[in-house]
Structure formats: C-alpha cells, structure tokens
Enzyme design. Structure first.
Site, PDB file in Angstrom:
ATOM      1  N   ASP A  33       0.823  -1.207   0.000  1.00 47.82           N
ATOM      2  CA  ASP A  33       0.000   0.000   0.000  1.00 47.82           C
ATOM      3  C   ASP A  33       0.859   1.259   0.000  1.00 47.82           C
ATOM      4  O   ASP A  33       1.375   1.677   1.046  1.00 47.82           O
ATOM      5  CB  ASP A  33      -0.896  -0.026   1.248  1.00 47.82           C
ATOM      6  CG  ASP A  33      -1.756   1.223   1.354  1.00 47.82           C
ATOM      7  OD1 ASP A  33      -2.254   1.509   2.460  1.00 47.82           O
ATOM      8  OD2 ASP A  33      -1.915   1.918   0.327  1.00 47.82           O
ATOM      9  N   ASP A 218      -1.683   5.529  -5.224  1.00 46.32           N
ATOM     10  CA  ASP A 218      -2.047   4.723  -4.061  1.00 46.32           C
ATOM     11  C   ASP A 218      -2.462   3.313  -4.455  1.00 46.32           C
ATOM     12  O   ASP A 218      -3.607   3.071  -4.822  1.00 46.32           O
ATOM     13  CB  ASP A 218      -3.185   5.416  -3.296  1.00 46.32           C
ATOM     14  CG  ASP A 218      -3.555   4.644  -2.037  1.00 46.32           C
ATOM     15  OD1 ASP A 218      -4.505   5.058  -1.352  1.00 46.32           O
ATOM     16  OD2 ASP A 218      -2.893   3.627  -1.751  1.00 46.32           O
TER      17      ASP A 218
HETATM   18  O1  LIG Z   1      -6.139   4.526   3.018  1.00 48.44           O
HETATM   19  C1  LIG Z   1      -5.590   4.935   2.023  1.00 48.44           C
HETATM   20  N1  LIG Z   1      -4.884   4.099   1.190  1.00 48.44           N
HETATM   21  N2  LIG Z   1      -4.659   2.795   1.506  1.00 48.44           N
HETATM   22  C2  LIG Z   1      -5.660   1.918   1.777  1.00 48.44           C
HETATM   23  N3  LIG Z   1      -6.930   2.132   1.546  1.00 48.44           N
HETATM   24  C3  LIG Z   1      -7.723   0.983   1.966  1.00 48.44           C
HETATM   25  C4  LIG Z   1      -6.803  -0.007   2.609  1.00 48.44           C
HETATM   26  C5  LIG Z   1      -5.440   0.545   2.368  1.00 48.44           C
HETATM   27  C6  LIG Z   1      -5.646   6.371   1.649  1.00 48.44           C
HETATM   28  C7  LIG Z   1      -4.494   7.091   1.457  1.00 48.44           C
HETATM   29  C8  LIG Z   1      -4.570   8.454   1.171  1.00 48.44           C
HETATM   30  C9  LIG Z   1      -5.797   9.059   1.076  1.00 48.44           C
HETATM   31 BR1  LIG Z   1      -5.901  10.926   0.691  1.00 48.44          BR
HETATM   32  C10 LIG Z   1      -6.954   8.343   1.263  1.00 48.44           C
HETATM   33  C11 LIG Z   1      -6.878   6.974   1.541  1.00 48.44           C
END
Ligand SMILES: O=C(NNC1=NCCC1)c1ccc(Br)cc1
Length: 327
Positions: A33, A218
């Site tokens: 991630d 991401d």
């Molecule tokens: O949580 C984030 N990325 N990773 C993951 N999502 C779901 C499981 C893992 C995320 C990162 C930055 C922003 Br702005 C919004 C969300």
C-alpha cells in the site's frame, strides 16, 4: 545488493493485490500500500472471531522476533477500515530483498472489512514514515530501510488486469514496459507519493481543472478518486449515469460505451484510460459502478488500482519522483 521481486495477485474483484512476504520464517499474503506507512499483519494474539480464515503471524514461533516494549499502533484508512495492536522487530524478506530489523506491527484488533477479506493477511505500507502510526516513536517502512542497499533506490509496481503482476525492489525491468517512463516530482510532505495534476481529458477533450487538488499514487485504493467537478464532468458524458447515494457513487447502464478518461501525471504526460477499463463492478443485471468517483472534496485526488493496473509505475526514493510507462 538486496533486490527483490514478488508476484502481485489480484483479489477476486480486483479490489486489491496480494503479495507473499516472509517474516521471521513465516509467510503471509500482504497488500502493498503506497498510500500508508504501517507494516502490519494478522497475529495469533487476535480473537479467533477476527482472524479465522486468515494466515496469522505467531511471534512466539519466530526465533528472530524482538518486542518493542511499550509501543502500539492504530490506523484508519480512507475506506473507513482500521486496525491496531502491538509492535516488534523481525527479519522481513520480500522476494529476496531482506531487512533484518523491520518494525512489524501485530494486529490485536481489526475492523470488519479486514476480517471478511480472508485473502488479505495485512498491509505493507510503502508511503513515507512521517505517516507511520507507531507510538511512542514512528518507524521506517520496508522500502526506507532497504533503499540504500538496492541496486537502484526504487520500487516498481506492475499491477495487471485479471492477471498476476509484480512488485520489484531495486531495479526497473525494461521487459515490464514499453516506450518512455514519464516522471514527475513527488512532494512527500503529506507522507504520500504526491504530485501535481492540473488537467484532465474526457473523450479526448482536454479541460483545465477547477479545484486542481494534488494527486497521489495509491496501490492500496481500488478506485480513481478525482475532484468532484472532474467526476461530474466525466459522467456528464455518460447518458445513463446517475449519482446513486445508496451505492455511494456514480452508476450507469453496463451496456454504455464509456468515453476515455485522462489525468495529468505532472505537467508533461496524461495517463489515459480506455472506457472499457473504467467500470469497477457490476451491481445488478443492468447497472455498473464506475471506477472513477469523486473525492467528496477531500482535497487529494487518488490514483488507485483502476488506473495503476493499466500502467507500469515507478516509485523513485532517490530522486523523489513518480513515473508511469505504457506496457
Ligand atoms: O487509506 C488509504 N490508502 N490505503 C488503503 N486504503 C484501503 C486499505 C489501504 C488512503 C491514502 C490516502 C488518502 Br488521501 C486516502 C486513503
């Protein structure tokens, strides 16, 4: 050098990609991630009600485990999921790339969506450690720990559509892409692989953004979440599209042929998605849920797997740049 390469296997609905990681001799399937910076796993010290169906890490069975006394962690993700627990250090091997003292977070509790996602045994955060949640002292990510021992201070993501892709640490494999890699500068101050994205295209017609939030790459987010005006402009070109608040986003008739969507990656390249690659899920016999959705005014645009799986992505920790290539 410490280069390493692992598979990235798509989950059934391609909502995430899972890779084998060995910690203290125990192998688990983890979600890499780039949108977070905690390395955590399901652990044997969780209630069975939360861990059943998952592989769990058992610290007492690792001869190289050491406890980080008094430390804890607690994280919430953009999709509302969360996890928390304790911390230790162990040897982590990802496809041959090995860190002997990686801060490893053991979950003692996770939210329901992690419990029900039985293929996912935890996450490897590949963002920047300024957003690591370990207290009393933040710890470095696997990539930050290994970067200086790699042939090149980079990792690459080749996520595939309905096929197994790969993550590579330390090399940029020319067999995994075609043409040039289009790099842009990364601003790591928010802990993300963040870059400017000021234009977009719908059906090949370029528009100047209004909100122009910066974008992040991401791998942990499934969808492409753009500024709300961009999402409205896109689905304004899809005749059956509606914003369905009960589904939490734009839906349309699956028979529609969708226009292309392009998003700027920095100032000199537009990553373009074909219409056929934009649908995320079919929700009933006629209705589809779009892979492009609004960010609800979140102030950051998220380039998730819907986009990343159409490209070869390079995360350069040396130059602090992000790049994409066609493949
Ligand atoms: O949580 C984030 N990325 N990773 C993951 N999502 C779901 C499981 C893992 C995320 C990162 C930055 C922003 Br702005 C919004 C969300």
């Amino acid at each position: 050098n410490e280069n390493g390469e692992v598979d990235a296997a798509p989950e059934s609905n391609e909502s995430e990609y899972l890779s084998p990681v060995t910690v203290g001799g125990q192998s688990l399937n983890l979600d890499f991630d780039t949108g977070s910076a905690d390395f955590w796993m399901f652990s044997s010290s969780m209630p069975l009600s939360q861990s059943q169906g998952h592989s769990t890490f058992n610290a007492s069975k690792s001869s190289t485990w050491s406890v980080y006394k008094g430390a804890s962690w607690e994280i919430s993700y953009g999709d509302g999921s969360s996890a928390s627990g304790t911390v230790g250090f162990d040897t982590v091997d990802i496809g041959g790339a090995t860190v002997t003292s990686q801060a490893v977070e053991l979950a003692t509790g996770v939210s329901g969506s992690f419990t029900s996602d039985v293929n996912n045994d935890g996450l490897v955060g590949l963002g920047f450690s300024s957003i690591n949640t370990i207290q009393p002292q933040q710890q470095k990510t696997f990539f930050e720990n290994i970067m200086d021992d790699l042939e090149q201070p980079v990792f690459t993501a080749d996520l595939e559509d309905n096929a197994t892709g790969s993550y590579n640490f330390g090399t940029i494999d020319p067999s995994e892409y075609t043409g040039d890699i289009h790099f842009t500068a990364v601003d790591k101050s928010n802990g993300f692989w963040e870059f400017a994205s000021d234009t977009y295209t719908v059906g090949g017609n370029k528009s100047q953004c209004q909100t122009c939030s910066p974008a992040i790459a991401d791998t942990g987010t499934s969808l492409v979440l753009v500024d709300d005006d961009v999402a409205a402009a896109y689905y304004g070109q899809v005749s059956s599209a509606v914003y369905d608040s009960s589904q939490g986003g734009y839906t349309y008739n699956c028979t529609e042929s969708l226009p292309t969507f392009g998003i700027a990656i920095g100032s000199d390249y537009t990553a373009t998605l074909q219409g056929a690659d934009i649908t995320f899920a079919q929700i009933d016999s006629q209705t589809c849920f779009g892979g492009i959705q609004g960010n609800s005014g979140g102030g950051i645009q998220i380039m998730g797997d819907i986009l990343l799986k159409q490209f070869f992505a390079v995360f350069d920790g040396g130059n602090e740049t992000f790049g994409v290539a066609e493949k």
